[in-house]
Design a protein around this motif. Sequence first.
Motif, PDB file in Angstrom:
ATOM      1  N   ARG A 213       0.821  -1.210   0.000  1.00 46.89           N
ATOM      2  CA  ARG A 213       0.000   0.000   0.000  1.00 46.89           C
ATOM      3  C   ARG A 213       0.857   1.263   0.000  1.00 46.89           C
ATOM      4  O   ARG A 213       0.473   2.285  -0.563  1.00 46.89           O
ATOM      5  CB  ARG A 213      -0.910  -0.029   1.230  1.00 46.89           C
ATOM      6  N   LEU A 237     -10.688  -2.768  -7.166  1.00 49.28           N
ATOM      7  CA  LEU A 237     -10.469  -3.214  -5.787  1.00 49.28           C
ATOM      8  C   LEU A 237     -11.049  -4.617  -5.676  1.00 49.28           C
ATOM      9  O   LEU A 237     -12.273  -4.792  -5.769  1.00 49.28           O
ATOM     10  CB  LEU A 237     -11.127  -2.266  -4.788  1.00 49.28           C
ATOM     11  N   ASP A 239     -11.557  -8.317  -3.726  1.00 42.85           N
ATOM     12  CA  ASP A 239     -11.628  -8.908  -2.389  1.00 42.85           C
ATOM     13  C   ASP A 239     -12.000 -10.388  -2.525  1.00 42.85           C
ATOM     14  O   ASP A 239     -12.933 -10.740  -3.257  1.00 42.85           O
ATOM     15  CB  ASP A 239     -12.681  -8.177  -1.548  1.00 42.85           C
ATOM     16  N   GLU A 281      -7.407  -8.203   0.269  1.00 40.00           N
ATOM     17  CA  GLU A 281      -7.779  -7.201  -0.731  1.00 40.00           C
ATOM     18  C   GLU A 281      -6.577  -6.838  -1.603  1.00 40.00           C
ATOM     19  O   GLU A 281      -5.453  -6.725  -1.112  1.00 40.00           O
ATOM     20  CB  GLU A 281      -8.319  -5.947  -0.059  1.00 40.00           C
ATOM     21  N   ILE A 283      -5.398  -4.224  -5.048  1.00 40.56           N
ATOM     22  CA  ILE A 283      -5.694  -3.126  -5.971  1.00 40.56           C
ATOM     23  C   ILE A 283      -5.038  -3.446  -7.300  1.00 40.56           C
ATOM     24  O   ILE A 283      -3.876  -3.873  -7.352  1.00 40.56           O
ATOM     25  CB  ILE A 283      -5.141  -1.781  -5.452  1.00 40.56           C
ATOM     26  N   MET A 340     -10.368   5.203  -4.812  1.00 39.68           N
ATOM     27  CA  MET A 340     -10.528   4.050  -3.936  1.00 39.68           C
ATOM     28  C   MET A 340     -11.906   4.044  -3.282  1.00 39.68           C
ATOM     29  O   MET A 340     -12.521   2.981  -3.101  1.00 39.68           O
ATOM     30  CB  MET A 340      -9.433   4.056  -2.866  1.00 39.68           C
ATOM     31  N   GLN A 341     -12.423   5.212  -2.917  1.00 44.71           N
ATOM     32  CA  GLN A 341     -13.765   5.279  -2.324  1.00 44.71           C
ATOM     33  C   GLN A 341     -14.819   4.799  -3.310  1.00 44.71           C
ATOM     34  O   GLN A 341     -15.719   4.034  -2.947  1.00 44.71           O
ATOM     35  CB  GLN A 341     -14.072   6.712  -1.895  1.00 44.71           C
ATOM     36  N   ALA A 343     -14.273   2.829  -5.988  1.00 44.52           N
ATOM     37  CA  ALA A 343     -14.055   1.396  -6.234  1.00 44.52           C
ATOM     38  C   ALA A 343     -14.593   0.565  -5.076  1.00 44.52           C
ATOM     39  O   ALA A 343     -15.148  -0.531  -5.282  1.00 44.52           O
ATOM     40  CB  ALA A 343     -12.577   1.116  -6.450  1.00 44.52           C
ATOM     41  N   ASP A 344     -14.464   1.071  -3.850  1.00 45.77           N
ATOM     42  CA  ASP A 344     -14.968   0.353  -2.681  1.00 45.77           C
ATOM     43  C   ASP A 344     -16.496   0.259  -2.720  1.00 45.77           C
ATOM     44  O   ASP A 344     -17.086  -0.777  -2.364  1.00 45.77           O
ATOM     45  CB  ASP A 344     -14.503   1.060  -1.413  1.00 45.77           C
ATOM     46  N   LYS A 345     -17.164   1.319  -3.158  1.00 43.30           N
ATOM     47  CA  LYS A 345     -18.623   1.289  -3.300  1.00 43.30           C
ATOM     48  C   LYS A 345     -19.047   0.262  -4.346  1.00 43.30           C
ATOM     49  O   LYS A 345     -20.027  -0.478  -4.157  1.00 43.30           O
ATOM     50  CB  LYS A 345     -19.135   2.679  -3.702  1.00 43.30           C
ATOM     51  N   LEU A 347     -17.313  -2.392  -5.229  1.00 35.93           N
ATOM     52  CA  LEU A 347     -17.040  -3.707  -4.659  1.00 35.93           C
ATOM     53  C   LEU A 347     -18.183  -4.126  -3.732  1.00 35.93           C
ATOM     54  O   LEU A 347     -18.610  -5.291  -3.745  1.00 35.93           O
ATOM     55  CB  LEU A 347     -15.715  -3.672  -3.892  1.00 35.93           C
ATOM     56  N   TYR A 348     -18.677  -3.182  -2.944  1.00 39.59           N
ATOM     57  CA  TYR A 348     -19.798  -3.474  -2.055  1.00 39.59           C
ATOM     58  C   TYR A 348     -21.023  -3.893  -2.863  1.00 39.59           C
ATOM     59  O   TYR A 348     -21.762  -4.815  -2.473  1.00 39.59           O
ATOM     60  CB  TYR A 348     -20.102  -2.246  -1.201  1.00 39.59           C
TER      61      TYR A 348
END
Length: 375
Positions: A213, A237, A239, A281, A283, A340-341, A343-345, A347-348
């Motif tokens: 990271r 992202l 997981d 996780e 990237i 990243m925010q 991409a995280d959404k 992924l969710y």
Amino acid sequence: MSFITHFFPARYYLDKASELAFRDYIVQRTRHTMQRLVLVCVILLLVFNLTDILLGDTWYSLNNLTRAGIVILLLLFLPYSSRLTTDHYLQGWLLVSAVVILLLNVTFYAAAQYFGKLGEGGPMVVAIALTAIPIFNVQQKILLWLLLFVSVAFLKYCTATDTGWSLFYLSITISLCFSWQRQLDILLRSQFKAVRLETQKAETDQLTGLLNRRSFEQRLQQKLQTLAPEQQLSLGLLDIDFFKRYNDHYGHLDGDLVLVNISRLLSQDTALLVVRFGGEEFILVEQHPAGEATVLLSLPEQLCQLAYPHESSPFGVVTASIGIVTLSYPAKHCSSGELMQLADKLLYQAKEQGRNKAVQQDICKQQQDAVHNNL
């Protein structure tokens, strides 16, 4: 042949790629030192000219005109050199150094005519001064030392100049400088290897060998800065699904083995920037032609095809979900945190939709500006 090569650390101490990296490293590190060295030489030459004039020599004497020519050459090339690439920078200064040696030989001739004999100090000082040039290795300095030696030998055997013991003392000086420079070349390369190794350790995840990271931010910004108009950038992202269950069922050692094998799968495509973000996780960043689907979309299917058993998963094998955000040119104003925010959404959303899948969002420039303002 290997015996001769052993005298030149640039030929054997590092592999070819590392030697090129070292050359670029040493040039970038010593550019300011080189500038100061040139300015010192200019000042010394002007002081010599002023001293000769005060002692009764004319300003237009061969001695003074030659030194003035060297000063002009150095001052003209110095600002130009700052715009050169590493190879051209080295070649340019090597050529300038050779011309300076030839011009200094003219001053040796003029001084010998004026004083009736060439002193040993002049050529010896030049030989030692060449050792102080930080950007040249021992091979390049040997060429300059030989040019200096041949020039003084030319004065001795092809003119009526009395050189005294100049050649003898110059030979001893060059021999000592060669030995010192060779050891310096080894020391600098050894230091470079150590620094490079420590940098790799700091930027690499110990378990998987992937970038960690810490190294992600700078590399992503470089890709954003170099994105071309005909390209897009996709950041994913990824997981691993139900990985905690895997560790609980199979144990952490088997879990680490899965992480290593997945890392190898992700690293097969050398065009991808792959980073272990933490835990299970990862990237992934890809630059690809605009309008062309990113390979990140196929990663869940590729991982599923590996068929690593996972009895605690509803899929029966190890799977992964990935959220992918795709940017169009220009992307310089986007930050890694914003991407990243998003991409995280995504992924969710992939997990909400049942896992083992990819969810992508392709954002144009207007949407990029909105993301930048909202996050």
